[in-house]
Design an enzyme around this catalytic site. Structure first.
Site, mmCIF file in Angstrom:
data_model
loop_
_atom_site.group_PDB
_atom_site.id
_atom_site.type_symbol
_atom_site.label_atom_id
_atom_site.label_comp_id
_atom_site.label_asym_id
_atom_site.label_seq_id
_atom_site.Cartn_x
_atom_site.Cartn_y
_atom_site.Cartn_z
ATOM 1 N N ARG A 35 29.514 44.020 38.211
ATOM 2 C CA ARG A 35 29.268 45.147 38.637
ATOM 3 C C ARG A 35 27.916 45.941 37.825
ATOM 4 O O ARG A 35 27.439 47.047 38.422
ATOM 5 C CB ARG A 35 30.455 46.314 37.894
ATOM 6 N N LYS A 202 51.172 42.066 46.531
ATOM 7 C CA LYS A 202 52.079 43.234 47.201
ATOM 8 C C LYS A 202 51.901 43.388 48.725
ATOM 9 O O LYS A 202 50.792 43.943 48.715
ATOM 10 C CB LYS A 202 52.087 44.385 46.052
ATOM 11 N N GLY A 360 39.233 43.021 43.995
ATOM 12 C CA GLY A 360 39.119 42.695 42.637
ATOM 13 C C GLY A 360 39.529 41.032 42.483
ATOM 14 O O GLY A 360 38.588 40.284 41.892
ATOM 15 N N GLY A 384 40.187 48.480 46.174
ATOM 16 C CA GLY A 384 40.890 49.594 46.813
ATOM 17 C C GLY A 384 39.969 50.339 47.786
ATOM 18 O O GLY A 384 40.480 51.053 48.909
HETATM 19 P P1 ADP Z 1 43.233 41.721 45.144
HETATM 20 O O1 ADP Z 1 42.855 42.279 43.985
HETATM 21 O O2 ADP Z 1 42.196 40.578 45.710
HETATM 22 O O3 ADP Z 1 43.314 42.785 46.345
HETATM 23 P P2 ADP Z 1 45.738 41.428 44.695
HETATM 24 O O4 ADP Z 1 45.730 42.292 43.455
HETATM 25 O O5 ADP Z 1 46.786 41.846 45.737
HETATM 26 O O6 ADP Z 1 44.467 40.897 45.140
HETATM 27 O O7 ADP Z 1 46.574 40.026 44.348
HETATM 28 C C1 ADP Z 1 46.161 38.974 43.346
HETATM 29 C C2 ADP Z 1 47.352 38.356 42.581
HETATM 30 O O8 ADP Z 1 48.239 37.661 43.561
HETATM 31 C C3 ADP Z 1 46.811 37.156 41.882
HETATM 32 O O9 ADP Z 1 46.870 37.491 40.687
HETATM 33 C C4 ADP Z 1 47.630 35.850 42.319
HETATM 34 O O10 ADP Z 1 48.146 34.961 41.379
HETATM 35 C C5 ADP Z 1 48.902 36.650 42.927
HETATM 36 N N1 ADP Z 1 49.639 35.818 43.734
HETATM 37 C C6 ADP Z 1 48.919 35.394 44.912
HETATM 38 N N2 ADP Z 1 50.036 34.265 45.455
HETATM 39 C C7 ADP Z 1 51.034 34.559 44.678
HETATM 40 C C8 ADP Z 1 52.404 34.336 45.027
HETATM 41 N N3 ADP Z 1 52.776 33.059 45.860
HETATM 42 N N4 ADP Z 1 53.368 34.358 44.065
HETATM 43 C C9 ADP Z 1 53.092 35.426 43.008
HETATM 44 N N5 ADP Z 1 51.836 35.886 42.903
HETATM 45 C C10 ADP Z 1 50.883 35.531 43.806
#
Ligand code: ADP
Ligand code: MG
Length: 402
Positions: A35, A202, A360, A384
């Site tokens: 960043r 999520k 992120g 976000g």
């Molecule tokens: P981003 O920040 O790219 O939008 P998210 O915050 O939605 O992504 O999700 C990232 C997290 O999701 C990571 O820490 C990863 O470990 C977790 N994750 C991915 N697949 C699984 C899974 N099958 N079970 C639990 N956690 C998971």
């Protein structure tokens, strides 16, 4: 959207620049300076134009209290290295100390103020409080103009994002302009086939995006923790995997709508199921409809998409002309469950079309897995904000610059 040129001659003018310098810190050391580097382009442009630059940002969530661990001072030091020029720092955001430091600025020099969120008014729900804080900020440095360049905060209604733009001649910085240009391509005239890859933890975070994209894309590939809500909606047992049961009806509605619109929603056909949530957990790869048939029974947790699914996702990504990816395919932080995420990242680097990474953790994943930023068409600095843009929402920070 107004760009920096619309601000006119800037030599000797004081420009407040809102950047997103919210870097990850461990014991006062910056662990990823992406960043800071992203913020440097606009700063160089302004330096060359002879402006006096007062840079502002938040860092973490100090909740309106001074928290030494969340001081921006280490960022000032790193930024000075990136710019190859001194960056002054003052441990306040408003008041006499700030006025004094700003008054000493030479043309082309940079002053960074302390973490904006040490002041509760920055994120206040009360518009009058935010407006008063913006007024104080502007007055303390005798600002002539405002540049919003923190893409990670453009979806926020905060004093340094929205209210400053209301009281000063304002424009988007180069980072914000570049992010918006890419996201506009993804929402208006994306080349087909257009594939969106969604993962992460999520499902409820990403439903809005799915809803909006169902009218716009050809293919949705779903992995990560959110996939188990989809698999459960299809009637499969998912054991102890992440599951948001209350979202099943919504997911079912999306599956139906996708079928009606001719949008392909692709779910993994095999899953890596682990005994527990741990880096060294025993694990087996099984068909997606047999997740509870491993040695771990109902206690098994899906922590990654399997190799057959990863290969299928990669093939669809490579064949696309536009790809947007948000959310890791598995728990990439643990090497045993990183293969799905690695395969998807690699396929994005091999895609001849526009390949965009947003989020992120997704951006952190590609760096952790050894890919370079330049391997991708674009890596968004705002998770976000980019998701809300793709949801078709109006982002308050951008609205104020039109
Ligand atoms: P981003 O920040 O790219 O939008 P998210 O915050 O939605 O992504 O999700 C990232 C997290 O999701 C990571 O820490 C990863 O470990 C977790 N994750 C991915 N697949 C699984 C899974 N099958 N079970 C639990 N956690 C998971
Ligand atoms: Mg995340």
């Amino acid at each position: 959207m107004r760009t920096i040129e619309t601000l006119g001659e800037l030599t000797g003018k004081t420009v407040l620049v809102r950047a997103d310098l919210n870097v990850p810190l461990k014991d006062g050391v910056i662990t990823d300076d992406g960043r800071v580097r992203a913020a440097s382009k606009t700063l160089q442009t302004l330096r060359e134009s002879g402006a006096k630059i007062v840079l502002i940002s938040h860092l973490g969530r100090p909740k309106g209290q001074v928290d030494e661990a969340l001081s921006l001072r280490p960022v000032a030091e790193r930024l000075a290295e990136v710019l190859g020029a001194p960056v002054d720092f003052v441990t306040a955001t408003v008041g006499a100390e700030v006025t004094e430091a700003a008054a000493k600025l030479q043309n082309g020099a940079v002053l960074l103020l302390e973490n904006l969120r040490f002041n509760a008014a920055e994120t206040s729900k009360d518009k009058a409080e935010r407006a008063a804080f913006a007024q104080q900020l502007s007055a303390a440095v005798a600002a002539d103009a405002f540049v919003l360049d923190g893409f990670g905060v453009v979806h926020r209604q905060q004093a340094s994002v929205t209210e400053l733009a209301e009281i000063l001649p304002s424009a988007a910085g180069e980072l914000v302009a570049a992010e918006v240009a890419v996201l506009e391509q993804l929402t208006t005239d994306a080349a087909r086939p257009y594939t969106v890859v969604l993962g992460g933890s999520k499902v409820s975070d990403k439903l809005g995006v799915i809803d909006h994209l169902l009218e716009r894309v050809d293919t949705l590939l779903i992995g990560g923790g959110m996939v188990f809500t989809f698999l459960a909606a299809k009637g499969y047992s998912v054991g102890a995997s992440l599951l948001e049961e209350d979202q099943i009806p919504t997911v079912l509605e999306y599956l139906e709508r996708a079928a009606a619109n001719g949008v392909e929603i692709v779910l993994p056909t095999d899953i890596v199921v682990a005994e527990k949530f741990a880096a060294d957990a025993a694990h087996e790869t099984v068909a997606a409809d047999k997740m509870t048939e491993t040695a771990f029974g109902d206690a098994g947790m899906g922590l990654d998409i399997g190799p057959a699914s990863a290969a299928m996702f990669a093939q669809k990504i490579r064949a696309s002309k536009t790809v947007f990816w948000n959310g890791p395919m598995g728990v990439f932080e643990m090497p045993a469950f990183a293969a799905g995420t690695r395969a998807v990242a690699k396929a994005l680097t091999e895609c001849a079309g526009l390949a965009v990474v947003g989020g992120g953790d997704s951006a952190a994943a590609v760096r952790l897995l050894g890919f370079a930023d330049a391997d991708f068409g674009h890596i968004s600095t705002g998770g976000g904000a980019s998701l809300e843009f793709l949801e078709g929402k109006q982002l308050p920070g951008l609205e104020g610059l039109k």
